[in-house]
Design an enzyme around this catalytic site. Structure first.
Site, short mmCIF file in Angstrom:
data_model
loop_
_atom_site.label_atom_id
_atom_site.label_comp_id
_atom_site.label_asym_id
_atom_site.label_seq_id
_atom_site.Cartn_x
_atom_site.Cartn_y
_atom_site.Cartn_z
N ASP A 1 61.99 83.22 109.78
CA ASP A 1 63.28 83.89 109.76
C ASP A 1 63.44 84.65 111.08
O ASP A 1 62.57 84.58 111.95
CB ASP A 1 63.40 84.81 108.54
CG ASP A 1 62.39 85.95 108.55
OD1 ASP A 1 61.71 86.13 109.57
OD2 ASP A 1 62.29 86.66 107.54
N GLY B 1 72.71 86.81 103.45
CA GLY B 1 73.45 87.95 102.91
C GLY B 1 73.71 87.90 101.42
O GLY B 1 74.50 88.68 100.89
N ASP C 1 63.77 79.90 99.67
CA ASP C 1 62.55 80.65 99.95
C ASP C 1 62.66 81.98 99.24
O ASP C 1 63.75 82.54 99.13
CB ASP C 1 62.40 80.92 101.45
CG ASP C 1 63.27 82.07 101.90
OD1 ASP C 1 62.79 83.23 101.90
OD2 ASP C 1 64.44 81.84 102.24
N CYS D 1 49.95 72.02 82.48
CA CYS D 1 50.04 72.33 83.91
C CYS D 1 48.78 71.83 84.61
O CYS D 1 47.67 72.06 84.15
CB CYS D 1 50.19 73.84 84.13
SG CYS D 1 50.18 74.30 85.88
N CYS E 1 47.73 72.64 87.60
CA CYS E 1 47.26 73.48 88.70
C CYS E 1 45.77 73.79 88.52
O CYS E 1 45.21 73.66 87.44
CB CYS E 1 48.09 74.76 88.82
SG CYS E 1 47.55 76.12 87.77
N CYS F 1 45.09 76.33 85.65
CA CYS F 1 45.23 75.84 84.27
C CYS F 1 44.20 74.75 83.94
O CYS F 1 43.83 74.58 82.78
CB CYS F 1 46.64 75.34 84.02
SG CYS F 1 47.85 76.68 84.00
N HIS G 1 49.11 79.31 90.21
CA HIS G 1 49.89 78.79 89.08
C HIS G 1 51.40 78.87 89.36
O HIS G 1 52.13 77.90 89.14
CB HIS G 1 49.56 79.52 87.78
CG HIS G 1 50.47 79.12 86.67
ND1 HIS G 1 50.32 77.91 85.99
CD2 HIS G 1 51.59 79.70 86.17
CE1 HIS G 1 51.31 77.79 85.11
NE2 HIS G 1 52.09 78.86 85.20
ZN LIG Z 1 48.99 76.30 85.97
#
Ligand SMILES: [Zn+2]
Length: 425
Positions: A126, A251, A301, A339, A341, A344, A370
């Site tokens: 940014d 903004g 973002d 999940c 990830c 998990c 996660h």
């Molecule tokens: Zn997870």
């Protein structure tokens, strides 16, 4: 892919030499690789949602996409390898923080952000404008730029559209943003118009200044206009017509009621050029991501998913849960069934609950992984639904099922963060 881009700081002429040598040796495909491109892969017939592909010197991004925020050249508590494994395709870092510490010259001396932080994927930075604006009384605006005092040591600084281009070239992100002015909320229509017009003048100055720096960096324009529909449309036309390859919507999400933000996007999106990717600055809760895609936004973002994770707020398809709550104390299953990830796959919710309650360092990493995975899986699901022509149904089902924290809790959190930001940014 061919690394046309450079992760070390080189001059433009060196860059062109390198590019020419690649052309000489390369295949047709290498020859054709541009610094930046955006292609629309599919559009939803019933909404403004679209799926696209962005090419940058550090890799390809499939949109819609969520960008985890790495304020201090790190997404807090996770390594770049963990980010990749969680599905991150691009991250956003903050110019304001990095210019003050460790300094953009130092990062340049280490080959730029990619090399310094060991992330070889795309990066967006940014402009620092939003953080400077949040300093309130420590910040002074003029036509030249924004004078402010560092929140770290009180030292005076001046950001101008030109100096921001230099600083961002030293940081070396793939996508960069020009200095803008974020009108406060609430605001007066006169102030909104004045700040928008100055931001437009600064956008033109940034485009001119950018010419001196690295051609492989892509400068997005920023659309402003506060919460005035007419100004938003005017800004969309003005900035959209300038030679920016992409556009950010700035903004918004500055303390206004959520409905007002969506109303502004209703005004802005039809006025934007279809062929340029659109980035909604600073917005990225799961529900906002899903709704924002339908209003024509491609990139999001937000620090929220990683910040709430550190405070115990974890995302599940049913909504945000607090892992510290007693109901997880004896939970044998993962945080979220199904999940994939790292957290998990390997840990019970009871263990994560224990770590969070004990404020163990491993918790910050597991919780963050996660939530990042949740956001990036959501990005894939959104993209698939757009391509399959089922986005409206996906959105409606998600919103019906997903319970965000209540508006009251959101307000309280927003106030708390605003106060914290004004002190430590
Ligand atoms: Zn997870």
């Amino acid at each position: 892919m061919v690394e046309l881009a450079v992760s070390d700081l080189i001059t433009d002429s060196q860059f062109h030499q390198r590019k020419e040598s690649l052309r000489g040796n390369g295949t047709k495909q290498e020859y054709m690789i541009p610094f930046f491109s955006f292609a629309i892969d599919a559009e939803c017939p019933g909404t403004w949602a679209r799926a696209g592909t962005i090419h940058t010197p550090h890799g390809t991004i499939r949109t819609p996409i969520f960008m985890p925020v790495g304020t201090q050249a790190t997404v807090k508590s996770v390594s770049p390898e963990e980010l990749r494994a969680a599905g991150a395709q691009i991250i956003l870092s903050n110019t304001y923080h990095l210019m003050l510490r460790p300094g953009s010259e130092l990062i340049a001396a280490f080959g730029g952000l990619h090399s310094f932080m060991h992330w070889d994927g795309p990066i967006m930075t940014d402009s620092g404008g939003f953080q400077v604006f949040s300093l309130g009384h420590l910040c002074k605006l003029s036509e030249e730029g924004t004078a402010f005092k560092s929140h770290l040591d009180g030292s005076p600084h001046l950001l101008t559209p030109e100096s921001v281009m230099r600083i961002e070239s030293e940081l070396g992100a793939d996508i960069i943003l020009p200095l803008d002015i974020c009108a406060p909320y609430p605001y007066t229509p006169v102030a909104a118009k004045e700040t928008m017009e100055r931001t437009h003048r600064w956008a033109v100055r940034a485009l001119v200044a950018k010419e001196e720096y690295r051609p492989e960096q892509t400068l997005f324009g920023i659309v402003h206009g506060a919460f005035e529909a007419e100004l938003r449309r005017e800004s969309a036309h003005f900035v959209g017509d300038l030679p920016f390859p992409g556009l950010s919507i700035g903004g918004l999400s500055v303390g206004e009621p959520k409905q007002l933000m969506w109303e502004m996007l209703h005004e802005v999106t039809p006025a934007l050029p279809r062929e340029k990717p659109r980035h909604l600055l600073g917005v990225g809760s799961p529900e906002d991501f899903v709704v924002g895609v339908g209003l024509g936004m491609d990139m999001f973002d937000c620090a929220l998913p990683t910040r709430v994770a550190r405070h115990g707020g974890l995302f599940t398809p049913g909504g945000r849960v607090n892992i510290k709550s007693a109901r997880f104390r004896t939970e044998h299953g993962p945080i979220e069934e199904g999940c994939a990830c790292y957290t998990c796959r390997n840990y019970t919710a009871a263990y994560v609950h224990h770590l969070a309650r004990a404020e163990e360092l491993l918790y910050f990493r597991l919780g963050t992984i996660h939530n990042i995975r949740f956001m990036l899986r959501l990005a894939s699901q959104l993209r698939e639904s757009i391509i399959a022509g089922t986005y409206p149904a996906f959105r409606d089902e998600f919103i019906a099922r997903y319970k965000p924290s209540s508006e009251k809790v959101r307000e309280e959190q927003r106030e708390k963060w605003k106060t914290a930001r004004s002190h430590i940014v």
